[in-house]
Enzyme design. Structure first.
Site, PDB file in Angstrom:
ATOM      1  N   CYS A  41      -1.635  13.083 -15.364  1.00 41.47           N
ATOM      2  CA  CYS A  41      -2.635  14.251 -15.758  1.00 41.47           C
ATOM      3  C   CYS A  41      -4.028  14.027 -15.484  1.00 41.47           C
ATOM      4  O   CYS A  41      -4.491  12.886 -15.969  1.00 41.47           O
ATOM      5  CB  CYS A  41      -2.406  14.569 -17.359  1.00 41.47           C
ATOM      6  SG  CYS A  41      -3.376  16.187 -17.875  1.00 41.47           S
TER       7      CYS A  41
ATOM      8  N   HIS B 227      -1.644   1.510  -4.253  1.00 40.94           N
ATOM      9  CA  HIS B 227      -1.929   2.812  -4.001  1.00 40.94           C
ATOM     10  C   HIS B 227      -1.021   3.880  -4.670  1.00 40.94           C
ATOM     11  O   HIS B 227      -1.175   4.986  -4.650  1.00 40.94           O
ATOM     12  CB  HIS B 227      -1.817   3.255  -2.518  1.00 40.94           C
ATOM     13  CG  HIS B 227      -2.746   2.671  -1.596  1.00 40.94           C
ATOM     14  ND1 HIS B 227      -2.927   2.557  -0.496  1.00 40.94           N
ATOM     15  CD2 HIS B 227      -4.064   1.858  -1.908  1.00 40.94           C
ATOM     16  CE1 HIS B 227      -3.800   1.758   0.251  1.00 40.94           C
ATOM     17  NE2 HIS B 227      -4.706   1.632  -0.948  1.00 40.94           N
TER      18      HIS B 227
ATOM     19  N   GLN C 244       0.746  -1.187  -0.025  1.00 41.13           N
ATOM     20  CA  GLN C 244      -0.033   0.306   0.186  1.00 41.13           C
ATOM     21  C   GLN C 244       0.996   1.205   0.179  1.00 41.13           C
ATOM     22  O   GLN C 244       0.559   2.638  -0.045  1.00 41.13           O
ATOM     23  CB  GLN C 244      -0.948  -0.080   1.298  1.00 41.13           C
ATOM     24  CG  GLN C 244      -1.846  -1.223   1.262  1.00 41.13           C
ATOM     25  CD  GLN C 244      -2.436  -1.066   2.742  1.00 41.13           C
ATOM     26  OE1 GLN C 244      -3.564  -0.726   3.032  1.00 41.13           O
ATOM     27  NE2 GLN C 244      -1.785  -2.093   3.677  1.00 41.13           N
TER      28      GLN C 244
ATOM     29  N   THR D 140       0.877  -2.653   8.485  1.00 40.37           N
ATOM     30  CA  THR D 140      -0.518  -2.086   8.179  1.00 40.37           C
ATOM     31  C   THR D 140      -1.458  -2.300   9.192  1.00 40.37           C
ATOM     32  O   THR D 140      -1.534  -3.478   9.903  1.00 40.37           O
ATOM     33  CB  THR D 140      -0.988  -2.768   6.811  1.00 40.37           C
ATOM     34  OG1 THR D 140      -2.122  -2.475   6.337  1.00 40.37           O
ATOM     35  CG2 THR D 140      -0.895  -4.438   6.828  1.00 40.37           C
TER      36      THR D 140
ATOM     37  N   PRO E 260       3.778  -4.078  15.585  1.00 37.91           N
ATOM     38  CA  PRO E 260       3.794  -3.783  17.359  1.00 37.91           C
ATOM     39  C   PRO E 260       2.362  -3.621  17.697  1.00 37.91           C
ATOM     40  O   PRO E 260       2.115  -3.502  19.154  1.00 37.91           O
ATOM     41  CB  PRO E 260       4.633  -2.475  17.559  1.00 37.91           C
ATOM     42  CG  PRO E 260       4.394  -1.997  16.133  1.00 37.91           C
ATOM     43  CD  PRO E 260       4.362  -2.814  14.968  1.00 37.91           C
TER      44      PRO E 260
END
Length: 240
Positions: free
Chosen positions: A123, A115, A97, A184, A210
């Site tokens: 553009c 992403h 991501q 994530t 964590p």
């Protein structure tokens, strides 16, 4: 750690699914941590198409600040760990991501960017894409040769993920025997669906984070003590 190494060395079909947390040790801020970007910057202003069109110069100044930090950043031990996992797998995909490009910089080959990538712009009118480093930012917002506004080639809130990349990610997840999920929150869909596809198809999930996430209760192994030393140690063991 030994269980993780054993799985890596003995599993043929593996995916790694990463989020912003893996790049934190490279000096790149996450989004949702207590010191994350969204604490000080409104995502509705800086990460939506409407926010961009309302004030493209303001949004571009923010992205150029982030781009310069990311451009000078180096991969950390976590990125190199992912690159090592790929070498052990017969059928591997890294689904990320992140928009920083550090996985590629670390040597990962089969990278699926859900992403987008901050090193590219596109553009708003003709949809052509360019390398960010090739764009003239002396006047903001920058314009395409066709006259349209250039924007970062990243996925903003409310926008669809790139169809080809998303379907490819789901395809790899559908056949994966192991998913290693790193850094994530597993809150942003449809990307967060990736590890759950692995689980539904009988694969194992190892979560390295964590913090607890919506995925934690479904993980076969959750590793919470994560820092540079953890990845350095596991990288050394994978080299044996």
């Amino acid at each position: 750690m030994d269980e993780l190494i054993k799985l890596i060395k003995n599993t043929k079909n593996v995916i790694v699914f990463t989020g912003a947390g893996i790049s934190k040790d490279s000096g790149i801020q996450t989004f949702r941590d207590t010191d994350g970007l969204w604490k000080d910057f409104d995502p509705n202003v800086y990460a939506t198409y409407e926010g961009f069109m309302n004030n493209p110069e303001k949004v571009w100044r923010w992205y150029l600040y982030r781009y310069e930090k990311i451009k000078s950043a180096n991969p950390n031990e976590g990125h190199y760990f992912v690159a090592k996992v790929e070498k052990y797998s017969q059928n591997f995909a890294l689904i990320t991501q992140n928009i920083d490009g550090l996985h590629t910089k670390a040597g990962s080959k089969n990278v699926i960017e859900l992403h987008g990538n901050i090193h590219r712009v596109k553009c708003c009118a003709c949809r052509n894409k360019f390398n960010t480093e090739d764009v003239n930012f002396s006047i903001l917002p920058p314009l395409c040769e066709c006259g349209g506004l250039l924007r970062p080639d990243v996925v903003w809130f409310g926008e669809a993920l790139p169809y080809k990349e998303l379907q490819l990610a789901f395809s790899y997840a559908g056949t994966a025997q192991l998913a290693i999920v790193i850094g994530t929150s597993c809150l942003v869909y449809p990307a967060a669906e990736v590890p759950f596809i692995v689980k539904r198809n009988g694969g194992a999930i190892i979560e390295i984070n964590p913090e607890k996430t919506p995925l934690t209760d479904y993980a076969d192994l959750h590793i919470s003590k994560v820092d540079g030393n953890f990845y350095k140690e596991i990288n050394n063991k994978l080299d044996l």
